[in-house]
Motif scaffolding. Structure first.
Motif, short mmCIF file in Angstrom:
data_model
loop_
_atom_site.label_atom_id
_atom_site.label_comp_id
_atom_site.label_asym_id
_atom_site.label_seq_id
_atom_site.Cartn_x
_atom_site.Cartn_y
_atom_site.Cartn_z
N ALA A 94 0.83 -1.20 0.00
CA ALA A 94 0.00 0.00 0.00
C ALA A 94 0.86 1.26 0.00
CB ALA A 94 -0.93 -0.01 1.22
N SER A 95 1.93 1.25 0.78
CA SER A 95 2.82 2.42 0.81
C SER A 95 3.47 2.66 -0.55
CB SER A 95 3.91 2.21 1.88
OG SER A 95 3.33 2.04 3.15
N ALA B 277 2.22 6.02 -6.41
CA ALA B 277 1.75 6.13 -7.79
C ALA B 277 0.29 6.53 -7.88
CB ALA B 277 1.96 4.79 -8.51
N ALA B 278 -0.55 6.00 -6.97
CA ALA B 278 -1.99 6.22 -7.08
C ALA B 278 -2.53 7.25 -6.11
CB ALA B 278 -2.73 4.89 -6.87
N PHE C 205 -8.17 3.07 -3.66
CA PHE C 205 -7.62 2.39 -4.84
C PHE C 205 -6.28 1.73 -4.51
CE2 PHE C 205 -4.99 2.45 -8.72
CZ PHE C 205 -5.72 1.57 -9.49
N ALA C 206 -5.41 2.46 -3.83
CA ALA C 206 -4.12 1.89 -3.45
C ALA C 206 -4.30 0.72 -2.50
CB ALA C 206 -3.23 2.97 -2.81
N GLY C 207 -5.24 0.84 -1.56
CA GLY C 207 -5.49 -0.26 -0.64
C GLY C 207 -6.02 -1.50 -1.34
#
Length: 259
Positions: free
Chosen positions: A122-123, A128-129, A134-136
């Motif tokens: 996630a980090s 990028a996101a 969304f990243a999660g």
């Protein structure tokens, strides 16, 4: 009278090694049990826990918590669905169906995917996101694809080969033989693995919010950082209810599949 079973010295040696490892862990770690169970520690913990009562029950906050709960549920469900697709694609070469070099390469990729924790993924993906669910979701999908890909590949390798070989001998194409012979054998096991990982992803999705990936975890981090313990208690209760609901649904589904 049948003879007694032969002793497996390797099993005894493994058990002895594990016992020595546990003993060495207790000996080397600075475990301060007296400080943990002291009167000051018990009093401080009691005062801290008392700050969570009563939970925040204002209607606007409950609506906000319900929306975050749905967001956490959506993150876990979509992440698991993407992981199933990726895991299936990687499981076929990981099961040795495209040769040993492809199997070794894909197994190495699966090891990397599942060795990196969801929080680290996630980090990385948030760079990028950006912040948000969304990243999660993608972090859950990447990590879980590594786990499910390995489990799916093992299930395919352990499936009985005779049904597929019989179809191949009778002129059936390799893909059709796989879909009609091997996949039905492993599908219940794959579904069980998928449901179990979905349960884990519910918990992981709640934790991912701590690094800004949205959902209940992000709410929990926000209110704890401001020492708003009553609001944090409501978020924790929502987490517990969500996990219990998904566990019950998953258990009922697994029982229906095994009947």
């Amino acid at each position: 009278m049948p003879p007694p079973p032969a002793r497996s010295w390797s099993a005894w040696l493994m058990a002895l090694a594990l016992a020595m490892l546990v003993a060495a862990s207790f000996a080397t770690l600075p475990l301060n049990w007296s400080a943990l169970l002291s009167a000051d520690a018990v009093r401080s913990s009691s005062e801290f826990l008392a700050g969570f009562a009563p939970p925040e029950l204002a209607v606007p906050f409950l609506v906000k918590t319900a929306n975050a709960t749905l967001e956490t549920l959506a993150m876990s469900a979509l992440g698991t669905l993407l992981a199933v697709a990726g895991g299936l694609l990687l499981a076929l070469p990981g099961a040795g169906r495209f040769g040993r070099p492809a199997r070794a390469a894909v197994r190495a990729v699966l090891n990397v995917l599942r060795s990196v924790p969801e929080l680290v993924w996630a980090s990385i993906l948030m760079i990028a996101a950006g912040l948000g669910p969304f990243a999660g979701t993608m972090a859950l999908a990447v990590h879980t694809a590594g786990v499910l890909g390995r489990l799916f590949a093992d299930a395919l390798e352990n499936a009985a080969p005779l049904p597929e070989q019989s179809l191949r001998i009778n002129g059936v194409s390799p893909m059709a033989a796989f879909l009609y012979a091997t996949l039905p054998q492993t599908l219940p096991q794959m579904l069980s693995y998928t449901l179990y990982r979905w349960e884990n992803n519910i918990r992981a999705a709640a934790i991912l919010g701590v690094v800004g990936a949205g959902g209940l975890g992000q709410m929990l981090k926000y209110h704890l950082s401001l020492f708003q313990m009553q609001a944090a208690a409501t978020v924790i209760i929502a987490m517990l209810l969500l996990v219990a609901l998904v566990d019950a649904a998953s258990f009922a589904t697994r029982r229906a599949l095994t009947r």
